[in-house]
Design a protein around this motif. Structure first.
Motif, PDB file in Angstrom:
ATOM      1  N   LYS A 257     -83.687-105.446  37.346  1.00 40.21           N
ATOM      2  CA  LYS A 257     -83.657-106.547  38.319  1.00 40.21           C
ATOM      3  C   LYS A 257     -83.714-107.916  37.642  1.00 40.21           C
ATOM      4  N   GLN A 258     -82.807-108.105  36.683  1.00 39.24           N
ATOM      5  CA  GLN A 258     -82.659-109.387  36.014  1.00 39.24           C
ATOM      6  C   GLN A 258     -81.563-110.214  36.704  1.00 39.24           C
ATOM      7  N   PHE A 259     -81.457-111.474  36.321  1.00 42.53           N
ATOM      8  CA  PHE A 259     -80.478-112.344  36.947  1.00 42.53           C
ATOM      9  C   PHE A 259     -79.507-112.875  35.893  1.00 42.53           C
ATOM     10  N   GLU A 260     -78.224-112.785  36.231  1.00 40.80           N
ATOM     11  CA  GLU A 260     -77.171-113.180  35.298  1.00 40.80           C
ATOM     12  C   GLU A 260     -76.732-114.613  35.580  1.00 40.80           C
ATOM     13  N   ILE A 261     -76.602-115.402  34.513  1.00 39.60           N
ATOM     14  CA  ILE A 261     -76.200-116.809  34.603  1.00 39.60           C
ATOM     15  C   ILE A 261     -74.877-116.997  33.878  1.00 39.60           C
ATOM     16  N   PHE A 262     -73.967-117.770  34.492  1.00 39.15           N
ATOM     17  CA  PHE A 262     -72.710-118.139  33.846  1.00 39.15           C
ATOM     18  C   PHE A 262     -72.712-119.651  33.654  1.00 39.15           C
ATOM     19  N   PHE A 263     -72.252-120.098  32.487  1.00 39.07           N
ATOM     20  CA  PHE A 263     -72.359-121.507  32.136  1.00 39.07           C
ATOM     21  C   PHE A 263     -71.484-122.396  33.022  1.00 39.07           C
ATOM     22  N   ASN A 264     -71.940-123.638  33.206  1.00 40.88           N
ATOM     23  CA  ASN A 264     -71.166-124.660  33.899  1.00 40.88           C
ATOM     24  C   ASN A 264     -70.579-125.569  32.827  1.00 40.88           C
ATOM     25  N   PRO A 265     -69.255-125.562  32.619  1.00 41.91           N
ATOM     26  CA  PRO A 265     -68.658-126.336  31.519  1.00 41.91           C
ATOM     27  C   PRO A 265     -69.058-127.800  31.524  1.00 41.91           C
ATOM     28  N   GLY A 266     -69.215-128.400  32.697  1.00 42.90           N
ATOM     29  CA  GLY A 266     -69.570-129.811  32.777  1.00 42.90           C
ATOM     30  C   GLY A 266     -70.983-130.114  32.334  1.00 42.90           C
ATOM     31  N   GLU A 267     -71.845-129.084  32.262  1.00 45.32           N
ATOM     32  CA  GLU A 267     -73.243-129.286  31.871  1.00 45.32           C
ATOM     33  C   GLU A 267     -73.574-128.605  30.550  1.00 45.32           C
ATOM     34  N   CYS A 268     -72.546-128.158  29.849  1.00 47.63           N
ATOM     35  CA  CYS A 268     -72.754-127.480  28.563  1.00 47.63           C
ATOM     36  C   CYS A 268     -71.810-128.111  27.539  1.00 47.63           C
ATOM     37  N   PRO A 269     -72.231-129.184  26.871  1.00 49.66           N
ATOM     38  CA  PRO A 269     -71.346-129.926  25.969  1.00 49.66           C
ATOM     39  C   PRO A 269     -70.687-129.074  24.888  1.00 49.66           C
ATOM     40  N   ASP A 270     -71.402-128.061  24.406  1.00 52.25           N
ATOM     41  CA  ASP A 270     -70.852-127.198  23.357  1.00 52.25           C
ATOM     42  C   ASP A 270     -70.231-125.923  23.915  1.00 52.25           C
ATOM     43  N   GLY A 271     -70.100-125.867  25.249  1.00 52.08           N
ATOM     44  CA  GLY A 271     -69.531-124.666  25.856  1.00 52.08           C
ATOM     45  C   GLY A 271     -70.492-123.493  25.869  1.00 52.08           C
ATOM     46  N   LYS A 272     -71.800-123.777  25.699  1.00 55.73           N
ATOM     47  CA  LYS A 272     -72.795-122.710  25.649  1.00 55.73           C
ATOM     48  C   LYS A 272     -73.943-123.045  26.587  1.00 55.73           C
ATOM     49  N   PHE A 273     -74.346-122.064  27.383  1.00 54.06           N
ATOM     50  CA  PHE A 273     -75.551-122.229  28.187  1.00 54.06           C
ATOM     51  C   PHE A 273     -76.792-121.931  27.350  1.00 54.06           C
ATOM     52  N   ALA A 274     -76.695-120.914  26.492  1.00 54.32           N
ATOM     53  CA  ALA A 274     -77.830-120.522  25.653  1.00 54.32           C
ATOM     54  C   ALA A 274     -77.319-119.890  24.381  1.00 54.32           C
ATOM     55  N   GLN A 275     -78.127-119.966  23.337  1.00 45.78           N
ATOM     56  CA  GLN A 275     -77.794-119.324  22.077  1.00 45.78           C
ATOM     57  C   GLN A 275     -79.088-118.919  21.381  1.00 45.78           C
ATOM     58  N   PRO A 276     -79.006-118.200  20.246  1.00 43.26           N
ATOM     59  CA  PRO A 276     -80.218-117.773  19.559  1.00 43.26           C
ATOM     60  C   PRO A 276     -81.200-118.921  19.356  1.00 43.26           C
ATOM     61  N   GLY A 277     -82.450-118.676  19.738  1.00 40.55           N
ATOM     62  CA  GLY A 277     -83.486-119.684  19.675  1.00 40.55           C
ATOM     63  C   GLY A 277     -83.901-120.197  21.035  1.00 40.55           C
ATOM     64  N   ASP A 278     -83.129-119.863  22.082  1.00 42.99           N
ATOM     65  CA  ASP A 278     -83.422-120.340  23.437  1.00 42.99           C
ATOM     66  C   ASP A 278     -84.270-119.364  24.246  1.00 42.99           C
ATOM     67  N   SER A 279     -84.508-118.162  23.740  1.00 41.44           N
ATOM     68  CA  SER A 279     -85.361-117.220  24.462  1.00 41.44           C
ATOM     69  C   SER A 279     -86.724-117.838  24.744  1.00 41.44           C
ATOM     70  N   GLY A 280     -87.188-117.669  25.981  1.00 40.21           N
ATOM     71  CA  GLY A 280     -88.456-118.240  26.390  1.00 40.21           C
ATOM     72  C   GLY A 280     -88.296-119.486  27.234  1.00 40.21           C
ATOM     73  N   SER A 281     -87.063-120.013  27.335  1.00 39.29           N
ATOM     74  CA  SER A 281     -86.831-121.215  28.135  1.00 39.29           C
ATOM     75  C   SER A 281     -87.096-120.948  29.610  1.00 39.29           C
ATOM     76  N   VAL A 282     -87.767-121.888  30.268  1.00 36.65           N
ATOM     77  CA  VAL A 282     -87.946-121.817  31.716  1.00 36.65           C
ATOM     78  C   VAL A 282     -86.669-122.318  32.390  1.00 36.65           C
ATOM     79  N   ILE A 283     -86.207-121.588  33.390  1.00 44.86           N
ATOM     80  CA  ILE A 283     -85.000-121.945  34.134  1.00 44.86           C
ATOM     81  C   ILE A 283     -85.404-122.645  35.422  1.00 44.86           C
ATOM     82  N   LEU A 284     -84.817-123.813  35.656  1.00 44.27           N
ATOM     83  CA  LEU A 284     -85.112-124.599  36.849  1.00 44.27           C
ATOM     84  C   LEU A 284     -83.929-124.590  37.802  1.00 44.27           C
ATOM     85  N   GLN A 285     -84.208-124.659  39.090  1.00 46.52           N
ATOM     86  CA  GLN A 285     -83.163-124.869  40.082  1.00 46.52           C
ATOM     87  C   GLN A 285     -82.631-126.288  39.903  1.00 46.52           C
ATOM     88  N   SER A 286     -81.314-126.436  39.810  1.00 45.09           N
ATOM     89  CA  SER A 286     -80.715-127.746  39.565  1.00 45.09           C
ATOM     90  C   SER A 286     -81.126-128.753  40.629  1.00 45.09           C
TER      91      SER A 286
END
Length: 326
Positions: A257-286
């Motif tokens: 019961k996990q939740f899948e996220i797909f990146f928003n190109p306009g809010e991801c300058p490098d074309g990435k929502f997350a990469q190694p080192g981002d584990s543990g980040s709190v996700i906020l409702q925009s």
């Protein structure tokens, strides 16, 4: 798009059985997808390592269409070197060299109102291990570690390794959990004069409420590697592999019961929502200060990520992200 609870229950066992197939690493429910184009139609989403090498799959499950998504899910951790005297959410932390992640937030324990750090278990390690910010010092065998940058020791955690009674499905014994999370003390950081904030870096502010995530919700996060990025929750992953430790022979670690996220190109300058080192980040409702998730994994190109429900994290670790500074 609302996913009925009875449908989740109906598909839990078939999801585990499909995930046991060679090349399939998870099964979810959410928006129908074709070539990264999303449709407002509920579908069973089958995650595979290689879309050109897919085992034979049903075309429908529970009267829903089945779509195949190339999504290799890996826990996201890597080193960084940014040091902070004011400890805030989104900061780089490390338990041991080359095994770093992100401090999601400074939280408060419900039983004694002490402040603790919140991150993923695969970042912090087990109870008693120390978490450093920004990096863990080299510690040769027999030597005493330099505790100047230590935040404190791990107090509690919950992840697939804590399940002892397996769930059989498709010839595989599954050991699973709904979260990959841990809390650690901040006493050693306090002893070295470091201070703490209830805010998340880069202007994301302090969490004012925690909510269960919902499909099609737009979200943001601040990771120690990619900084502030945005995306959209496109579905719920009923069962996905948790590739962090080696399970007992004949068993497999999984997250449910996990939740899948797909990146928003306009809010991801490098074309990435997350990469190694981002584990543990709190996700906020925009557009809000509502926390909805704890990120623990992503695909290699960073366009897709997975998170746990933050309300379950709070319940299992008995903490709250909403607190007022003294």
């Amino acid at each position: 798009m609302e996913i009925p609870k009875e449908l989740i229950t109906e598909l839990e066992v078939p999801a585990l059985e499909l995930t046991a197939l060679q090349g399939v690493n998870g099964v979810g429910l959410g928006m129908r997808e074709e070539n990264e184009e999303f449709f407002d139609e509920l579908a069973v989403r089958v995650y595979v390592d290689d879309a050109t090498d897919v085992p034979e799959l049903p075309t429908q499950l529970a009267d829903l269409p089945v779509c195949v998504v190339e999504f290799t899910i890996e826990p996201a951790f890597a080193p960084d070197i940014s040091r902070r005297d004011l400890i805030v959410g989104g900061a780089q932390i490390e338990q041991a060299p080359l095994a770093a992640g992100t401090l999601g937030a400074v939280a408060m324990r419900n039983d004694d109102n002490t402040l603790v750090g919140l991150t993923c278990h695969h970042v912090s390690g087990d109870t008693g291990l120390r978490v450093f910010q920004p990096i863990a010092p080299p510690t040769p065998i027999g030597s005493t570690p330099d505790l100047t940058d230590s935040l404190g020791q791990v107090i509690d955690f919950d992840s697939p390794v804590t399940q002892t009674i397996p769930t059989p499905a498709g010839g595989t014994l599954w050991l699973g959990r709904q979260i990959d999370a841990a809390i650690f003390a901040l006493d050693e950081a306090d002893q070295h004069g470091r201070t703490f904030s209830n805010e998340i870096a880069d202007g994301l502010g302090a969490v004012t409420q925690t909510l269960a995530p919902a499909e099609q919700m737009f979200v943001r996060k601040r990771g120690s590697q990619t900084g502030p990025t945005g995306g959209q929750i496109i579905g719920m992953a009923l069962a996905v592999w948790w590739r962090r430790r080696s399970p007992p022979e004949g068993h497999q670690y999984a997250m449910a019961k996990q939740f899948e996220i797909f990146f928003n190109p306009g809010e991801c300058p490098d074309g990435k929502f997350a990469q190694p080192g981002d584990s543990g980040s709190v996700i906020l409702q925009s557009g809000t200060h509502n926390a909805v998730g704890l990120l623990w994994g992503a695909d290699p190109n960073g366009r897709r990520a997975v998170m746990s429900d933050i309300t379950i994290v709070e319940q299992r670790l008995n903490v709250t992200l909403v607190w007022d500074p003294p």
